[in-house]
Structure formats: structure tokens, C-alpha cells
Design a protein around this motif. Structure first.
Motif, PDB file in Angstrom:
ATOM      1  N   ARG A 292       0.839  -1.201   0.000  1.00  0.00           N
ATOM      2  CA  ARG A 292       0.000   0.000   0.000  1.00  0.00           C
ATOM      3  C   ARG A 292       0.880   1.259   0.000  1.00  0.00           C
ATOM      4  NH1 ARG A 292      -3.899   2.031   4.867  1.00  0.00           N
ATOM      5  NH2 ARG A 292      -5.097   3.572   3.685  1.00  0.00           N
ATOM      6  N   GLY A 293       0.554   2.202  -0.896  1.00  0.00           N
ATOM      7  CA  GLY A 293       1.313   3.432  -1.006  1.00  0.00           C
ATOM      8  C   GLY A 293       2.453   3.370  -2.004  1.00  0.00           C
ATOM      9  N   MET A 294       2.601   2.221  -2.676  1.00  0.00           N
ATOM     10  CA  MET A 294       3.729   2.061  -3.595  1.00  0.00           C
ATOM     11  C   MET A 294       3.535   2.903  -4.856  1.00  0.00           C
ATOM     12  SD  MET A 294       3.004  -1.797  -5.115  1.00  0.00           S
ATOM     13  CE  MET A 294       4.651  -1.908  -5.799  1.00  0.00           C
ATOM     14  N   ASP A 295       4.650   3.244  -5.493  1.00  0.00           N
ATOM     15  CA  ASP A 295       4.641   3.976  -6.755  1.00  0.00           C
ATOM     16  C   ASP A 295       4.632   2.987  -7.917  1.00  0.00           C
ATOM     17  OD1 ASP A 295       4.819   6.646  -5.675  1.00  0.00           O
ATOM     18  OD2 ASP A 295       6.907   6.183  -5.158  1.00  0.00           O
ATOM     19  N   VAL A 296       3.731   3.225  -8.863  1.00  0.00           N
ATOM     20  CA  VAL A 296       3.616   2.348 -10.027  1.00  0.00           C
ATOM     21  C   VAL A 296       3.442   3.197 -11.278  1.00  0.00           C
ATOM     22  CG1 VAL A 296       2.595   0.454  -8.707  1.00  0.00           C
ATOM     23  CG2 VAL A 296       1.105   2.145  -9.800  1.00  0.00           C
ATOM     24  N   THR A 297       3.445   2.524 -12.422  1.00  0.00           N
ATOM     25  CA  THR A 297       3.203   3.176 -13.706  1.00  0.00           C
ATOM     26  C   THR A 297       1.987   2.545 -14.372  1.00  0.00           C
ATOM     27  OG1 THR A 297       5.557   3.647 -14.014  1.00  0.00           O
ATOM     28  CG2 THR A 297       4.162   3.718 -15.970  1.00  0.00           C
ATOM     29  N   LEU A 298       1.070   3.379 -14.867  1.00  0.00           N
ATOM     30  CA  LEU A 298      -0.059   2.912 -15.664  1.00  0.00           C
ATOM     31  C   LEU A 298       0.420   2.822 -17.109  1.00  0.00           C
ATOM     32  CD1 LEU A 298      -3.094   2.270 -16.011  1.00  0.00           C
ATOM     33  CD2 LEU A 298      -3.489   4.730 -16.225  1.00  0.00           C
TER      34      LEU A 298
ATOM     35  N   LYS B   8       0.397   6.626  -7.466  1.00  0.00           N
ATOM     36  CA  LYS B   8       0.632   5.995  -6.165  1.00  0.00           C
ATOM     37  C   LYS B   8      -0.621   5.216  -5.773  1.00  0.00           C
ATOM     38  CE  LYS B   8       2.946   8.366  -3.122  1.00  0.00           C
ATOM     39  NZ  LYS B   8       4.169   7.586  -2.831  1.00  0.00           N
ATOM     40  N   LEU B   9      -0.439   3.970  -5.351  1.00  0.00           N
ATOM     41  CA  LEU B   9      -1.570   3.122  -4.964  1.00  0.00           C
ATOM     42  C   LEU B   9      -1.786   3.228  -3.453  1.00  0.00           C
ATOM     43  CD1 LEU B   9      -0.847  -0.064  -7.116  1.00  0.00           C
ATOM     44  CD2 LEU B   9      -2.283   1.905  -7.682  1.00  0.00           C
ATOM     45  N   THR B  10      -2.651   4.132  -3.071  1.00  0.00           N
ATOM     46  CA  THR B  10      -2.849   4.393  -1.641  1.00  0.00           C
ATOM     47  C   THR B  10      -4.090   3.716  -1.078  1.00  0.00           C
ATOM     48  OG1 THR B  10      -3.981   6.450  -2.235  1.00  0.00           O
ATOM     49  CG2 THR B  10      -1.640   6.598  -1.699  1.00  0.00           C
TER      50      THR B  10
END
Length: 527
Positions: free
Chosen positions: A329-335, A343-345
């Protein structure tokens, strides 16, 4: 978490879908599995872990009213050291597209068949998708509590209609009122249906080397036992051999019998399934790179979007199958579609409509991402510098169409919001007339329109009017080849929600006439 730790966690995952024809009992067998995992207190209810409230696995209001599943539910629980993700799919054929996409997100399938009816049309269609993917298929012949068809006929039909070899893991000793039990071929024992009627009260009886029940037992005097013994020995001699590799390749289906309603044979099935079902497998991306589940970089794809799972908050959830690495949770990702950092919060795990925040998950898990309109079905998200984009998910071209308008013109805002959000779920398609911007919705089946009308009214407070324009054949056209004068009453010119032009042809004859008149124009069934 180290790569070794991720691999150990991934090895515990078992992610599968349950498929069937409507009313074969797949929701009931799902709930029995949840019962064994401690996720529910009694069949028919799903326990929220924190609130203690109850809800059926068919969570949408229209599902409760009709007693059918029209959406895919996701349920997660632990059992015998495994983390199990069950995807309970729509049984109604009008919602096949949702089921097809769901089957792209699982590693195995459980096929539930009504033992009084055998292989039905929807089961056959969904089975073909599983075969196309080459995933293991486990068969459960349900409803032994009722009088059913001859089991030899059922297995023969399974093999002939579906074109797959079968291996009987157990064999029914009667059915309905005459159900004595199950002859467990694989475990070399007999499971007694009603042990309380016998003096010793045993529910499991061991077999000797000849396949007979050890010692004395009243079941041995029953004619049904003798018939079952003959059939079981015939299967051992002349039936298919048990072959784990063929099961993993989807070429051999282990066959089980039982009754989900009375919870007979379900636990034996679940135990065997977990023994042989595969852990999460590798996925190929569009560049044909093989993404291993143990890869330290996170990746996953959105296979479903659902609005208003919680009516109190009018939220949208994007269902994500994790393909590699670990989610935090809260990690940085790319679409991948937009090459956009995010950020997936806000994330959640599921128990039908009940949810709790998930902080970590690994490959094989299904998680929900709260969505404000960012995601589309088929989207890939990933972490790390090396880009990943998984293959597109299957799409259906609509077959029937309706012109749709709000009954109350003062509620245009809720009308547009409702249509936009429900269309993004993928069950219906939205089009606009090319010049007038009138709304047209397309679907595979009539029930989808009924669900649309119900949800627009109850979830968005928008009563709608729908005017049939009949069956149509949708074909897309390159904008550079388009001339608006090509449009007529027999080939209506519209644009999809991404503003791509297409024609809705009245019939095959109208489409052939168009192709003859405009031979240089390419018509495509999909973009």
C-alpha cells in the motif's frame, strides 16, 4: 520482502473461478468452501471480519431479488495453509463477457454441473474459454441429493461434448433418497452419506485390496453398493489413468460427485483440489516476455471494474490480478496505457461486498483499487524501470441495441454519471449518434438492459426510457475513410465512447450491400 519470501508466499496461493450453467449450484458450493475456511458461520451468509454483519455472496440488490448472479464476486480466505482466491462468476449467459474476462485472471477453473441435467450450453461455452487458456479444469457433479442421471452417462457426455478426458476421483452410491455415499476411488475409502443411521456411526470406511469395504457394515448388503463396486472396478480397469501433467495442461479433468446443498463431498473435493491445483503461473506480456510470479518487480492487470459495491459511498473498484512481485500500500507504479506515474494508496481485499484494507499482497492475489475513473478494463500497472504491458482482454461485440433517454430531463447530471460509470464496467457499450449525440446502448443479451435500468434507478436515482432499435451488426471504420453521407437507416453511423466511428448495420445483407458500394472501406468487428 525478499525474493525468496515472495516465492514462498506465492506458492501458497490458489486462485480459481467457478463456472457453470445457471442454477447448477456454483454459489452454494462457493459458500460451503467459505464455511470450511471459517469465512462464514452458516451457508448462505458471508461474515465481515470486523463488523460481524452478514451478506449473501450475491451482493447486488437485483441479484438478491432474482436469485441469480450477474456479476463476478471475489472471495478470499485461508484454508490448510493456503491463501485461496475464489472468483464466483455470473451464471447467466447475457453476462458471459464478465465471466470471460474473469477467466483470464485465474490459474484454474472448477466446473459445476447439475447431475440431473449434464453438460448444458453455458457450461460448454465457458469450458471452451478454459481450454483456450490451457488451464486445469476440475469437475464437480452437483445435486446428488436429488435423483440424477446415470453417472457413467454423465462422464461419457462430459468427454464427448467437451472433448476432454475424465478421471473419476469418486463415484456416487445412488442419488436422491437412495444415496448411500461416495465410493472414493482416489483415497480408497467409502464416505457414508448418513452415518447416524448405522450403529457404529462411522462416516468413512476403509477398503481392502480388492476394493471392498473392510469388515462388516450394513452398506455391504445393499444392492446399490454392489452396483457401485462393479462400476468402480470397471473404471479402474478401463478408465483413464490419473496423470498429473495432463491435469495441469487442461487435458484431463478430475471428476467429483457430491451435493453442495447438503455439504456432502464438498470438503473432500476442496482438499483434493488444493492438492492438485496449480500455484500462480507465469504470464506473457505483449512483447512475449515471460513475467514470473517471483519477479521482484510488481505487475498486474485490471480485469473488472465495479461501481457502487458500497451504496453508502458510491465508489468504484478496479479488480486487479497481481502477476508478479509484491503489492504494498502506497507504492509507486506506472499505468502502462498512459505511461503515467501514480501511487496506490487505497486498496482492499474482498469477502463478497465486505472489504478490509490490504497493505500487502503477492502474485496470485486479487485486490481492489479504489478508482476515480483512472482505470480501464485491461489496464496494466507495474513498478520498476522496465515497462510491462499484458495482452488485451477479450471483448464481445454487442448484438442488440437500445436508444436510451432520461425520463426526467432535470436529472441529466445523474443520468450521464450513471451511464458513464456503468459502461466502464464493460457489461454494456455506449454509443452516440454521429450528429445528434443521442445515446444508444448495446449489449449481448436482454438481461443486461434490465440490470442497467434497475441500477440507474436505484444507484443513481435516474429513471430511464429505452427504445429498441433491434439487433444490429457493429463494425468500426477508419476515420480517414469515413464520409457521413455513407450513413442511412440501414447502416446507422455512431461513435463509441472513445469517439471512434462505427456503423450499426441492420443485417448481413445491409453490410454486404455497403461493402459492394464502398469496396475500399475496411470494416472491423473490433478496434
Amino acid at each position: 520482502m525478499s525474493q525468496t519470501s515472495i516465492s514462498q508466499e506465492v506458492d501458497k496461493r490458489r486462485t480459481f473461478a467457478i463456472i457453470s450453467h445457471p442454477d447448477a449450484g456454483k454459489t452454494t458450493i462457493t459458500e460451503q468452501m467459505l464455511l470450511f475456511g471459517g469465512a462464514i458461520r452458516q451457508a448462505g451468509t458471508v461474515k465481515a471480519k470486523k463488523t460481524g454483519k452478514f451478506a449473501t455472496s450475491d451482493w447486488m440488490e437485483i441479484e438478491k431479488q432474482r436469485g441469480i448472479s450477474v456479476t463476478s464476486s471475489v472471495m478470499q480466505f485461508d484454508y490448510q495453509g493456503k491463501r485461496i482466491n475464489i472468483l464466483d462468476t455470473p451464471g447467466h449467459e447475457d453476462f458471459s463477457e464478465d465471466t470471460y474476462r474473469t477467466l483470464m485472471a485465474v490459474d484454474a477453473a472448477v466446473m459445476v454441473v447439475d447431475s440431473s441435467k449434464g453438460i448444458e450450453s453455458q457450461t460448454e461455452k465457458l469450458f471452451k474459454v478454459c481450454r483456450m487458456r490451457g488451464i486445469p479444469i476440475f469437475t464437480f457433479f452437483n445435486k446428488l441429493d436429488r435423483d440424477g442421471r446415470d453417472p457413467l452417462d454423465l462422464v461419457e457426455e462430459l468427454e464427448e461434448v467437451l472433448g476432454i478426458d475424465a478421471y473419476a476421483m469418486n463415484w456416487p452410491m445412488g442419488s436422491g433418497r437412495n444415496l448411500l455415499g461416495l465410493y472414493d476411488i482416489y483415497n480408497n475409502r467409502v464416505q457414508v452419506h448418513d452415518p447416524d443411521q448405522y450403529e457404529d456411526g462411522r462416516d468413512s470406511l476403509d477398503l481392502d485390496e480388492e476394493g471392498e469395504i473392510l469388515g462388516d457394515h450394513p452398506i455391504k448388503t445393499d444392492a446399490q453398493y454392489g452396483q457401485t463396486l462393479e462400476e468402480a472396478l470397471l473404471l479402474k480397469e478401463a478408465g483413464n489413468d490419473f496423470d498429473r501433467e495432463k491435469i495441469m495442461a487442461g487435458d484431463l479433468t478430475p471428476v467429483f460427485f457430491g451435493s453442495a446443498l447438503t455439504n456432502f463431498g464438498v470438503q473432500n473435493f476442496l482438499d483434493a483440489f488444493l492438492e492438485f491445483a496449480p500455484k500462480p503461473s507465469a504470464q506473457a506480456d505483449k512483447n512475449r516476455r515471460v513475467i514470473q510470479p517471483s519477479d521482484p518487480n510488481f505487475s498486474g492487470f485490471v480485469f473488472k471494474i465495479q461501481a457502487n459495491m458500497d451504496p453508502r459511498h458510491r465508489d468504484r473498484i478496479a479488480f486487479l490480478r497481481i502477476c508478479s512481485g509484491q503489492f504494498e500500500r502506497g507504492m509507486d507504479v506506472t499505468l502502462a496505457r498512459e505511461d503515467k506515474a501514480m501511487k496506490l494508496t487505497n486498496s482492499t481485499s474482498f469477502m463478497a461486498e465486505d472489504r478490509e484494507t490490504v497493505t500487502k499482497a503477492v502474485a496470485g492475489d486479487i485486490i481492489g483499487l479504489y478508482d476515480t475513473g483512472t482505470f480501464q478494463i485491461g489496464d496494466t500497472i507495474y513498478s520498476g524501470k522496465e515497462g510491462v504491458e499484458f495482452k488485451d482482454l477479450p471483448q464481445f461485440t454487442p448484438e442488440i441495441f437500445m436508444k436510451v433517454d432520461p425520463k426526467n430531463v432535470m436529472k441529466q447530471k445523474s443520468f450521464h454519471k450513471g451511464l458513464e460509470q456503468l459502461v466502464q464496467e464493460g457489461a454494456i457499450q455506449l454509443y452516440k449518434t454521429y450528429l445528434g449525440n443521442d445515446y444508444i446502448v448495446g449489449a449481448v443479451g436482454q438481461l443486461q438492459f434490465e440490470v442497467l435500468e434497475h441500477r440507474m434507478k436505484h444507484e443513481y436515482n435516474s429513471d430511464i426510457e429505452m427504445q429498441p432499435i433491434g439487433s444490429r451488426i457493429a463494425r468500426w471504420i477508419d476515420p480517414d475513410q469515413l464520409d457521413e453521407k455513407m450513413s442511412s437507416s440501414r447502416n446507422m453511423l455512431v461513435k463509441d465512447r472513445f469517439d471512434h466511428p462505427l456503423f450499426l448495420f441492420e443485417n448481413e445483407f445491409a453490410m454486404r450491400w455497403f461493402s459492394d458500394k464502398y469496396p475500399d472501406v475496411e470494416l472491423r468487428s473490433l478496434l
